[in-house]
Design an enzyme around this catalytic site. Structure first.
Site, short mmCIF file in Angstrom:
data_model
loop_
_atom_site.label_atom_id
_atom_site.label_comp_id
_atom_site.label_asym_id
_atom_site.label_seq_id
_atom_site.Cartn_x
_atom_site.Cartn_y
_atom_site.Cartn_z
N ASP A 28 -9.79 -23.27 44.70
CA ASP A 28 -8.43 -23.40 44.40
C ASP A 28 -7.80 -22.09 44.81
O ASP A 28 -8.34 -21.00 44.32
CB ASP A 28 -8.26 -23.70 42.99
N SER A 81 -1.57 -26.97 43.12
CA SER A 81 -2.71 -27.62 42.91
C SER A 81 -2.38 -29.03 42.78
O SER A 81 -3.50 -30.00 43.04
CB SER A 81 -3.42 -27.13 41.77
N ARG A 206 6.29 -18.13 29.65
CA ARG A 206 5.47 -19.58 29.77
C ARG A 206 3.99 -19.59 29.29
O ARG A 206 3.53 -20.50 29.12
CB ARG A 206 5.71 -19.72 31.39
N ALA A 287 3.87 -31.86 35.94
CA ALA A 287 3.40 -32.58 34.77
C ALA A 287 2.40 -31.60 34.02
O ALA A 287 2.68 -31.58 32.71
CB ALA A 287 2.37 -33.80 35.26
N ARG A 289 1.84 -28.73 32.57
CA ARG A 289 2.28 -27.82 31.74
C ARG A 289 3.34 -28.27 30.65
O ARG A 289 3.75 -27.41 30.15
CB ARG A 289 2.42 -26.27 32.18
N ASP A 430 -7.85 -18.86 42.09
CA ASP A 430 -6.43 -19.18 41.79
C ASP A 430 -6.02 -18.70 40.50
O ASP A 430 -4.92 -18.03 40.16
CB ASP A 430 -6.25 -20.86 41.91
N ASP A 471 -6.77 -26.14 48.33
CA ASP A 471 -5.65 -26.87 47.72
C ASP A 471 -4.23 -25.86 48.21
O ASP A 471 -3.51 -26.62 48.41
CB ASP A 471 -5.68 -27.24 46.60
#
Length: 559
Positions: A28, A81, A206, A287, A289, A430, A471
């Site tokens: 990732d 991702s 966030r 979707a 989070r 990632d 990815d």
């Protein structure tokens, strides 16, 4: 073709045998970029991935993982991702979240849908609340979509609007939050001039407020709930610009982790708690989070934290975030209908499948891989294993994460002889790359490389095949660059760290003792992308891919 004619049966590949164990490894956030000190993959000791690269061009090549190759609107859109695993699993390119929302807003179709008409019933007497990530990062949300929705809602009768903002600093530069808040305040002032009572009601960073994922840390969602629904937070301000500027002055403050705040009126009362009869829209199109907040807003039965109040609201997501859970029940824009994924085809053709990652990416090798669908296709043919991620710390503190444990599970699954495909995601490059900590990201890349070696060693033992890919990019470039490609500096002369994904291509490598002699990458698909991987993997399992799949990356040449 009529539904009666459809068959899951795949044709046998004319030259490639069935029955070889195949390891499918997704690194990732592992892109390919020029070698320099900000390329953590280059700096790290990665002997396994380096040796795979020696197989170019026949056994190693680059593929595209951003923009139109993964269904995003433009070539300036970084991969992520979610769309990456959708493409890897689906074998075709679907218009994705952002693009779907753009089309619905452009055409005005969003306002004719059931979701919008449902929330609209609150406009006359109650408040419309919009909750989401405030930036133009384009990974989870985009400011211009919020602006269009604000305008469209006001034109269609919304009299009182409250925006609950989440500052970014992850998909965009840290510090950019102030500018985004000022832009939004300007838009809201224009609405007020037209008689709409519109203002920002609450906010927070966030990663500290609201946007947790995979049930890693519910306290993140609770902090958001307290501010958004209850109107309670440790910090109170007269306006959001002042809030963000003030909170950013703390020594270690950054946009991702700003503490929650509420905006209050002259009497000190919160201007926008969510109450019975209100309408709520979660703005993010991505979707992962939003799912936890969606559960808190929608589920009558809920025990993850004390909600104190559970207001009776009209709630809709920008999209439906989980098709299997039907969550949320109402949404403004329909999700891409991904059907006939490679995973479903393969289990119908006898390919026993094992999938594993740790919590933060477990959904990617299962839900997103399977076309945004939870659960098994055939439980007797599949096993999915989730290793709990470290919680309560940022990932640069433990940059090795669970790479070793994931590799051990994969090794055991390969050696067990029970599975034909063993699929894993190694999250390190990632998740640690997102922290902006270069030293830790170097450690993360080394750990991922060691995990790949363990998996390849197991494949060697069973005479199998491996496919190693990624990815999207992240760890290969950790610095923001100016127009000439040079590292960008801030006003104090410091390098500006890049915490986001990139637009770089990603590697794909094939090999293993089970690989039929003469198999090599074709040279007639120079712009191949993630969606070409599914057909490639089907071939390596001994099958032809369905005719509408993106073409395979491999060919078999006679020696």
């Amino acid at each position: 073709m009529g539904s009666t004619e459809f068959s899951w049966k795949l044709a046998d590949h004319p030259k490639l045998p069935k029955g070889k164990t195949l390891a499918m490894v997704v690194l990732d956030g592992w892109g390919e970029a020029s070698a320099n000190q900000y390329n953590c993959i280059h700096v790290a000791e990665t002997p396994t991935m380096d040796s795979l690269k020696q197989g170019a061009p026949e056994k190693w090549r680059l593929i595209r993982a951003h923009g139109k190759a993964v269904g995003l609107p433009t070539e300036d859109d970084m991969g992520n991702s979610e769309v990456g695993h959708n493409a890897l699993g689906a074998g075709r390119i679907y218009a994705q979240g952002a693009k779907l929302v753009d089309l619905a807003l452009e055409s005005g179709k969003i306002y004719d849908g059931e979701g919008f008409n449902y929330i609209k019933e609150s406009f006359e007497t109650n408040t419309l609340h919009l909750i989401g990530l405030l930036s133009d990062g384009g990974v989870h949300s985009r400011l211009d979509q919020l602006q269009l929705l604000l305008k469209g809602s006001a034109e269609r009768g919304a009299k009182r609007i409250r925006v609950h903002i989440l500052t970014d600093g992850r998909d965009v530069l840290d510090g950019s939050s102030v500018g985004f808040v000022e832009t939004l305040e300007n838009d809201l002032a224009q609405l007020r001039a037209k008689g709409v009572d519109a203002q920002i009601a609450s906010g927070g960073g966030r990663m500290y407020v609201t946007m947790d994922r995979y049930e890693n840390d519910w306290s993140v969602v609770k902090r958001g709930w307290d501010a958004q629904v209850l109107g309670e937070a440790p910090y109170k301000f007269k306006n959001a610009v002042e809030a963000v500027k003030t909170l950013r002055q703390e020594p270690k403050a950054n946009d991702q982790y700003l503490p929650p705040f509420v905006v209050v009126d002259e009497s000190g009362k919160a201007v926008g708690p969510i109450v019975d009869g209100d309408a709520v829209v979660t703005l993010n199109f991505r979707a992962d989070r939003m799912v936890m907040l969606a559960k808190a807003l929608e589920y009558e039965d809920f025990d993850k934290f004390d909600r104190v109040r559970f207001p009776k609201i009209r709630y809709a997501g920008m999209l439906q975030y989980d098709g299997e859970l039907k969550l949320p029940n109402r949404y403004l824009v329909s999700p891409p209908e991904i059907e006939r994924t490679s995973g479903e085809y393969l289990v119908h053709n006898g390919v026993r499948t094992f999938a594993c990652s740790e919590t933060v990416k477990f959904g990617h090798v299962t839900f997103f891989w399977n076309g945004n669908r939870s659960g098994y296709f055939k439980p007797e043919m599949e096993e999915y294993v989730e290793i709990p991620s470290d919680s309560g710390i940022t990932f640069n503190v433990q940059p090795k994460m669970k790479a070793l444990e994931i590799a051990e599970k994969a090794r055991d699954a390969i050696l067990s002889g029970k599975f034909d495909q063993v699929r894993v995601n190694l999250p390190n490059s990632d998740m640690v790359g997102h922290t902006g900590d270069i030293e830790a990201t170097v450690v993360a890349c080394k750990a991922a490389d060691e995990a790949v070696k363990m998996i390849i060693d197991a494949i060697e033992q069973v005479g199998g095949i491996y496919v190693i890919t990624a990815d999207h990019g992240n760890a290969e470039d950790m610095v923001k660059r100016d127009k000439k490609g040079q590292p960008a500096m801030d006003k104090n002369g410091n390098i500006q760290i890049l915490t986001s994904h990139t637009l770089e291509p990603v590697p794909i490598a094939i090999g293993g003792p089970g690989l039929t002699p003469g198999v090599r990458f074709r040279n007639d698909i120079p712009t191949g992308g993630l969606a070409n991987v599914a057909a490639t993997v089907m071939n390596l399992h001994g099958f032809e891919a369905p005719s509408d799949y993106e073409p395979t990356l491999i060919e078999v040449v006679s020696n």
